[in-house]
Design a protein around this motif. Structure first.
Motif, PDB file in Angstrom:
ATOM      1  N   GLY A 194       0.825  -1.196   0.000  1.00  0.00           N
ATOM      2  CA  GLY A 194       0.000   0.000   0.000  1.00  0.00           C
ATOM      3  C   GLY A 194       0.857   1.243   0.000  1.00  0.00           C
ATOM      4  O   GLY A 194       2.087   1.175  -0.073  1.00  0.00           O
ATOM      5  N   THR A 195       0.202   2.390   0.099  1.00  0.00           N
ATOM      6  CA  THR A 195       0.915   3.666   0.075  1.00  0.00           C
ATOM      7  C   THR A 195       1.088   4.259   1.469  1.00  0.00           C
ATOM      8  O   THR A 195       1.775   5.264   1.628  1.00  0.00           O
ATOM      9  CB  THR A 195       0.160   4.668  -0.816  1.00  0.00           C
ATOM     10  OG1 THR A 195      -1.174   4.829  -0.310  1.00  0.00           O
ATOM     11  CG2 THR A 195       0.088   4.155  -2.256  1.00  0.00           C
ATOM     12  N   LYS A 196       0.451   3.657   2.462  1.00  0.00           N
ATOM     13  CA  LYS A 196       0.534   4.186   3.818  1.00  0.00           C
ATOM     14  C   LYS A 196       1.822   3.749   4.507  1.00  0.00           C
ATOM     15  O   LYS A 196       2.507   2.828   4.071  1.00  0.00           O
ATOM     16  CB  LYS A 196      -0.675   3.715   4.635  1.00  0.00           C
ATOM     17  CG  LYS A 196      -2.016   4.200   4.121  1.00  0.00           C
ATOM     18  CD  LYS A 196      -3.130   3.676   5.000  1.00  0.00           C
ATOM     19  CE  LYS A 196      -4.502   4.135   4.521  1.00  0.00           C
ATOM     20  NZ  LYS A 196      -5.601   3.604   5.359  1.00  0.00           N
ATOM     21  N   HIS A 197       2.114   4.446   5.615  1.00  0.00           N
ATOM     22  CA  HIS A 197       3.243   4.059   6.459  1.00  0.00           C
ATOM     23  C   HIS A 197       2.978   2.674   7.037  1.00  0.00           C
ATOM     24  O   HIS A 197       1.887   2.384   7.515  1.00  0.00           O
ATOM     25  CB  HIS A 197       3.420   5.069   7.591  1.00  0.00           C
ATOM     26  CG  HIS A 197       4.487   4.710   8.559  1.00  0.00           C
ATOM     27  ND1 HIS A 197       5.829   4.775   8.257  1.00  0.00           N
ATOM     28  CD2 HIS A 197       4.409   4.260   9.841  1.00  0.00           C
ATOM     29  CE1 HIS A 197       6.533   4.393   9.308  1.00  0.00           C
ATOM     30  NE2 HIS A 197       5.703   4.075  10.281  1.00  0.00           N
ATOM     31  N   ARG A 198       3.956   1.802   6.968  1.00  0.00           N
ATOM     32  CA  ARG A 198       3.796   0.426   7.435  1.00  0.00           C
ATOM     33  C   ARG A 198       3.814   0.387   8.965  1.00  0.00           C
ATOM     34  O   ARG A 198       4.785   0.752   9.604  1.00  0.00           O
ATOM     35  CB  ARG A 198       4.917  -0.439   6.869  1.00  0.00           C
ATOM     36  CG  ARG A 198       4.762  -1.940   7.096  1.00  0.00           C
ATOM     37  CD  ARG A 198       5.866  -2.661   6.332  1.00  0.00           C
ATOM     38  NE  ARG A 198       5.730  -4.099   6.370  1.00  0.00           N
ATOM     39  CZ  ARG A 198       6.271  -4.885   7.296  1.00  0.00           C
ATOM     40  NH1 ARG A 198       6.973  -4.339   8.277  1.00  0.00           N
ATOM     41  NH2 ARG A 198       6.117  -6.199   7.249  1.00  0.00           N
ATOM     42  N   GLN A 199       2.706  -0.066   9.524  1.00  0.00           N
ATOM     43  CA  GLN A 199       2.565  -0.153  10.980  1.00  0.00           C
ATOM     44  C   GLN A 199       2.545  -1.625  11.386  1.00  0.00           C
ATOM     45  O   GLN A 199       1.732  -2.398  10.872  1.00  0.00           O
ATOM     46  CB  GLN A 199       1.279   0.536  11.433  1.00  0.00           C
ATOM     47  CG  GLN A 199       1.015   0.445  12.931  1.00  0.00           C
ATOM     48  CD  GLN A 199      -0.321   1.053  13.304  1.00  0.00           C
ATOM     49  OE1 GLN A 199      -0.949   1.751  12.507  1.00  0.00           O
ATOM     50  NE2 GLN A 199      -0.777   0.790  14.519  1.00  0.00           N
ATOM     51  N   ALA A 200       3.422  -1.996  12.283  1.00  0.00           N
ATOM     52  CA  ALA A 200       3.518  -3.398  12.678  1.00  0.00           C
ATOM     53  C   ALA A 200       3.987  -3.509  14.115  1.00  0.00           C
ATOM     54  O   ALA A 200       4.623  -2.603  14.662  1.00  0.00           O
ATOM     55  CB  ALA A 200       4.467  -4.152  11.752  1.00  0.00           C
TER      56      ALA A 200
END
Length: 208
Positions: free
Chosen positions: A181-187
């Motif tokens: 995706g284009t969003k910041h990767r949150q994990a």
């Protein structure tokens, strides 16, 4: 930790299911103890853990207790609770999200038609890691301790990194091993050693 098979350009794993059957065990735990382990060893927020556990009970994902008897959790219930606490979704969406993440496929591959011992999802993989931590050999436990489990919330993905490689589980049909995706990767990343401590406290009776 696992044997790798190469097929259609993807990395498929073959978990040692013959050594670590996921079945009924003598040593089980309770929801309350599972929450305590998530808080003590993995550092999760107590109110979030309790709220997720309550929602999973309401949905039937976690067992309900009986009069005068606390509900008993199997090792896969602990994994359900762990995934539910990690995913950044509203409480109402936790059960369906846990089911979605459990079903993520290795390398986003469609395993329909593959041998049954290869049709293993992210949930199967995590169950087996927990079983290795609970009842495996010291070498098995060391292997799991060296791993890292990453649960991504920005899009459906679970990644398990061991000393040799990283296994990524994503929805069937998505592009494997790429930004989804284009969003910041949150994990959330779970330390393997802390994971082993939590599992062994709950299912092997160890106080660490």
């Amino acid at each position: 930790m696992v044997r790798l098979l190469r097929a259609v350009g993807s990395s498929f794993f073959e978990p040692p299911t013959s050594q670590f059957p996921i079945s009924q065990r003598d040593k089980m735990t309770t929801t309350h103890k599972a929450i305590d382990a998530l808080v003590a060893h993995l550092g999760f927020d107590p109110p979030r853990c309790r709220a997720v556990a309550r929602r999973l009970k309401e949905n039937g994902t976690l067992p309900l207790g009986h009069a005068g008897k606390a509900p008993e959790l199997e090792i896969w219930h602990f994994i359900d609770l762990l995934i539910g606490v990690c995913v950044d979704v509203p409480l109402r969406a936790v059960p369906e999200t846990v089911a979605l993440y459990r079903g993520l496929a290795p390398g986003a591959a469609n395993m329909t038609g593959a041998p049954s011992h290869l049709r293993k999802s992210a949930g199967d993989y995590l169950d087996i890691l927990a079983e290795m931590a609970a009842s495996g050999t010291p070498d098995d436990r060391r292997d799991v301790s060296k791993s890292r489990i990453e649960i991504v919330s920005t899009w459906p993905e679970i990644a398990v990194q061991d000393v040799e490689t990283t296994f990524r589980f994503q929805p069937v049909g998505s592009l494997p091993d790429v930004w989804q995706g284009t969003k910041h990767r949150q994990a959330i990343t779970i330390n393997g050693a802390a994971f082993v401590k939590a599992v062994r406290e709950l299912f092997a009776g160890e106080t660490i």
